[in-house]
Design a protein around this motif. Sequence first.
Motif, PDB file in Angstrom:
ATOM      1  N   TYR A 186      29.474   8.063  26.343  1.00  0.00           N
ATOM      2  CA  TYR A 186      28.840   7.109  26.945  1.00  0.00           C
ATOM      3  C   TYR A 186      27.328   6.843  26.614  1.00  0.00           C
ATOM      4  N   GLY A 187      26.843   7.700  25.596  1.00  0.00           N
ATOM      5  CA  GLY A 187      25.414   7.592  25.024  1.00  0.00           C
ATOM      6  C   GLY A 187      25.366   6.321  24.330  1.00  0.00           C
ATOM      7  N   PRO A 188      24.063   5.683  24.145  1.00  0.00           N
ATOM      8  CA  PRO A 188      23.824   4.605  23.230  1.00  0.00           C
ATOM      9  C   PRO A 188      24.166   4.633  21.974  1.00  0.00           C
ATOM     10  N   THR A 189      24.717   3.538  21.425  1.00  0.00           N
ATOM     11  CA  THR A 189      25.130   3.415  19.945  1.00  0.00           C
ATOM     12  C   THR A 189      24.570   2.135  19.351  1.00  0.00           C
ATOM     13  N   PRO A 190      24.101   2.339  18.014  1.00  0.00           N
ATOM     14  CA  PRO A 190      23.372   1.138  17.334  1.00  0.00           C
ATOM     15  C   PRO A 190      24.506   0.011  16.749  1.00  0.00           C
ATOM     16  N   VAL A 191      25.651   0.224  17.118  1.00  0.00           N
ATOM     17  CA  VAL A 191      26.758  -0.648  16.537  1.00  0.00           C
ATOM     18  C   VAL A 191      27.978  -0.583  17.741  1.00  0.00           C
ATOM     19  N   PRO A 192      28.826  -1.657  17.761  1.00  0.00           N
ATOM     20  CA  PRO A 192      29.769  -1.781  18.585  1.00  0.00           C
ATOM     21  C   PRO A 192      30.794  -0.544  18.089  1.00  0.00           C
ATOM     22  N   GLU A 193      30.990   0.367  19.415  1.00  0.00           N
ATOM     23  CA  GLU A 193      31.975   1.487  19.221  1.00  0.00           C
ATOM     24  C   GLU A 193      33.150   1.320  20.368  1.00  0.00           C
ATOM     25  N   LEU A 194      34.117   2.033  20.267  1.00  0.00           N
ATOM     26  CA  LEU A 194      35.236   2.079  21.265  1.00  0.00           C
ATOM     27  C   LEU A 194      35.621   3.364  21.719  1.00  0.00           C
ATOM     28  N   ARG A 195      36.040   3.907  22.903  1.00  0.00           N
ATOM     29  CA  ARG A 195      36.378   4.951  23.181  1.00  0.00           C
ATOM     30  C   ARG A 195      37.752   4.716  23.919  1.00  0.00           C
ATOM     31  N   LEU A 196      38.690   5.520  23.582  1.00  0.00           N
ATOM     32  CA  LEU A 196      40.110   5.514  24.186  1.00  0.00           C
ATOM     33  C   LEU A 196      40.265   6.884  24.766  1.00  0.00           C
ATOM     34  N   ILE A 197      40.628   6.925  25.967  1.00  0.00           N
ATOM     35  CA  ILE A 197      40.855   8.147  26.755  1.00  0.00           C
ATOM     36  C   ILE A 197      42.083   8.133  27.615  1.00  0.00           C
ATOM     37  N   THR A 198      42.637   9.508  27.515  1.00  0.00           N
ATOM     38  CA  THR A 198      43.907   9.815  28.291  1.00  0.00           C
ATOM     39  C   THR A 198      43.831  11.249  28.454  1.00  0.00           C
ATOM     40  N   CYS A 199      44.880  11.626  29.091  1.00  0.00           N
ATOM     41  CA  CYS A 199      44.830  13.076  29.573  1.00  0.00           C
ATOM     42  C   CYS A 199      45.895  13.905  28.273  1.00  0.00           C
ATOM     43  N   GLY A 200      45.731  15.162  28.269  1.00  0.00           N
ATOM     44  CA  GLY A 200      46.468  16.043  27.067  1.00  0.00           C
ATOM     45  C   GLY A 200      46.319  17.377  27.791  1.00  0.00           C
ATOM     46  N   GLY A 201      46.894  18.422  26.645  1.00  0.00           N
ATOM     47  CA  GLY A 201      46.899  19.739  26.810  1.00  0.00           C
ATOM     48  C   GLY A 201      47.997  19.862  27.954  1.00  0.00           C
ATOM     49  N   PRO A 202      47.982  21.208  28.336  1.00  0.00           N
ATOM     50  CA  PRO A 202      49.095  21.672  29.447  1.00  0.00           C
ATOM     51  C   PRO A 202      48.968  20.920  30.611  1.00  0.00           C
ATOM     52  N   PHE A 203      50.144  20.985  31.405  1.00  0.00           N
ATOM     53  CA  PHE A 203      50.340  20.205  32.664  1.00  0.00           C
ATOM     54  C   PHE A 203      50.080  21.179  33.789  1.00  0.00           C
ATOM     55  N   ASP A 204      49.378  21.167  34.705  1.00  0.00           N
ATOM     56  CA  ASP A 204      49.239  22.168  36.017  1.00  0.00           C
ATOM     57  C   ASP A 204      50.064  21.768  36.813  1.00  0.00           C
ATOM     58  N   ARG A 205      51.254  22.224  37.181  1.00  0.00           N
ATOM     59  CA  ARG A 205      52.309  21.725  37.915  1.00  0.00           C
ATOM     60  C   ARG A 205      51.730  22.056  39.555  1.00  0.00           C
ATOM     61  N   VAL A 206      50.968  22.920  39.762  1.00  0.00           N
ATOM     62  CA  VAL A 206      50.494  23.398  40.989  1.00  0.00           C
ATOM     63  C   VAL A 206      49.438  22.067  41.349  1.00  0.00           C
ATOM     64  N   GLY A 207      48.571  21.919  40.535  1.00  0.00           N
ATOM     65  CA  GLY A 207      47.407  21.043  40.672  1.00  0.00           C
ATOM     66  C   GLY A 207      47.733  19.780  40.259  1.00  0.00           C
ATOM     67  N   GLY A 208      48.995  19.461  39.940  1.00  0.00           N
ATOM     68  CA  GLY A 208      49.621  17.844  39.583  1.00  0.00           C
ATOM     69  C   GLY A 208      48.739  17.330  38.577  1.00  0.00           C
ATOM     70  N   ARG A 209      48.162  17.925  37.420  1.00  0.00           N
ATOM     71  CA  ARG A 209      47.236  17.192  36.545  1.00  0.00           C
ATOM     72  C   ARG A 209      47.219  17.943  35.183  1.00  0.00           C
ATOM     73  N   TYR A 210      46.938  17.227  34.168  1.00  0.00           N
ATOM     74  CA  TYR A 210      46.766  17.825  32.904  1.00  0.00           C
ATOM     75  C   TYR A 210      45.281  18.568  32.854  1.00  0.00           C
ATOM     76  N   LEU A 211      45.257  19.265  32.035  1.00  0.00           N
ATOM     77  CA  LEU A 211      43.884  20.216  31.942  1.00  0.00           C
ATOM     78  C   LEU A 211      43.083  19.701  31.156  1.00  0.00           C
ATOM     79  N   ASP A 212      43.405  18.775  29.887  1.00  0.00           N
ATOM     80  CA  ASP A 212      42.472  18.150  28.924  1.00  0.00           C
ATOM     81  C   ASP A 212      42.534  16.929  29.032  1.00  0.00           C
TER      82      ASP A 212
END
Length: 222
Positions: A186-212
């Motif tokens: 989220y820090g400022p950039t001098p040019v237009p940039e893009l961030r794509l974000i999703t889940c990854g890594g192991p899936f915690d079945r107890v917590g119901g979420r990915y860890l990464d």
Amino acid sequence: MSGRHRRPPRGPYRPSISAMWTMTLVLTALATLSASVVTLSRPVVVSGRAATGSIAGSVDAQDAGQRHTAAQPAVAVSAVRLHIEKLGVSTGLVALGLDQSGALQPPDSPAVAGWFSDGPVPGDIGPAVVAGHVDSTAGPGVFFLLKTLQLGDRIEVERSDGRTVVFAVTSVRMFGKDQFPTDEVYGPTPVPELRLITCGGPFDRVGGRYLDNVIVHAVAVS
């Protein structure tokens, strides 16, 4: 089952929100382009499977409102569609806002990505943020193959003003949710940039979420 991303523990010195905002104003003035820039103090990440999860991460209302309004375009511009030819992805983009708790609301469908509409529009100066689910109980989500992107791969974003902005991937990395790189995303950039974000890594079945989180950085090339 949804999880909220906790702010990383305090580490080495990081610039304050006010300092980051001042830097953003200077960069915007130098570029002499209309921009809508927002700097967030906490991460916004995709957390949990789409069927029961949410996009988590609290955002201060004050931070979300710190935008440069002097150079706002007369007509509001939005991001409307995302194309990643290499992955076979072509999805409409829904506007993502904050809920009453300050968390980013997820797209209703795991097949559609969302753009954080209080941040920069893709193609304007600053880091535009797009989030999507990796999967759901029904199968793969819109960003299921996001982690397979490589340096130089192209990403296209269509805007409501008729422009199509082309981005080139500069990095594809995975971080534990407790090590989310807030300033890098989220820090400022001098040019237009893009961030794509999703889940990854192991899936915690107890917590119901990915860890990464899988985070793709890209820079505008046309």
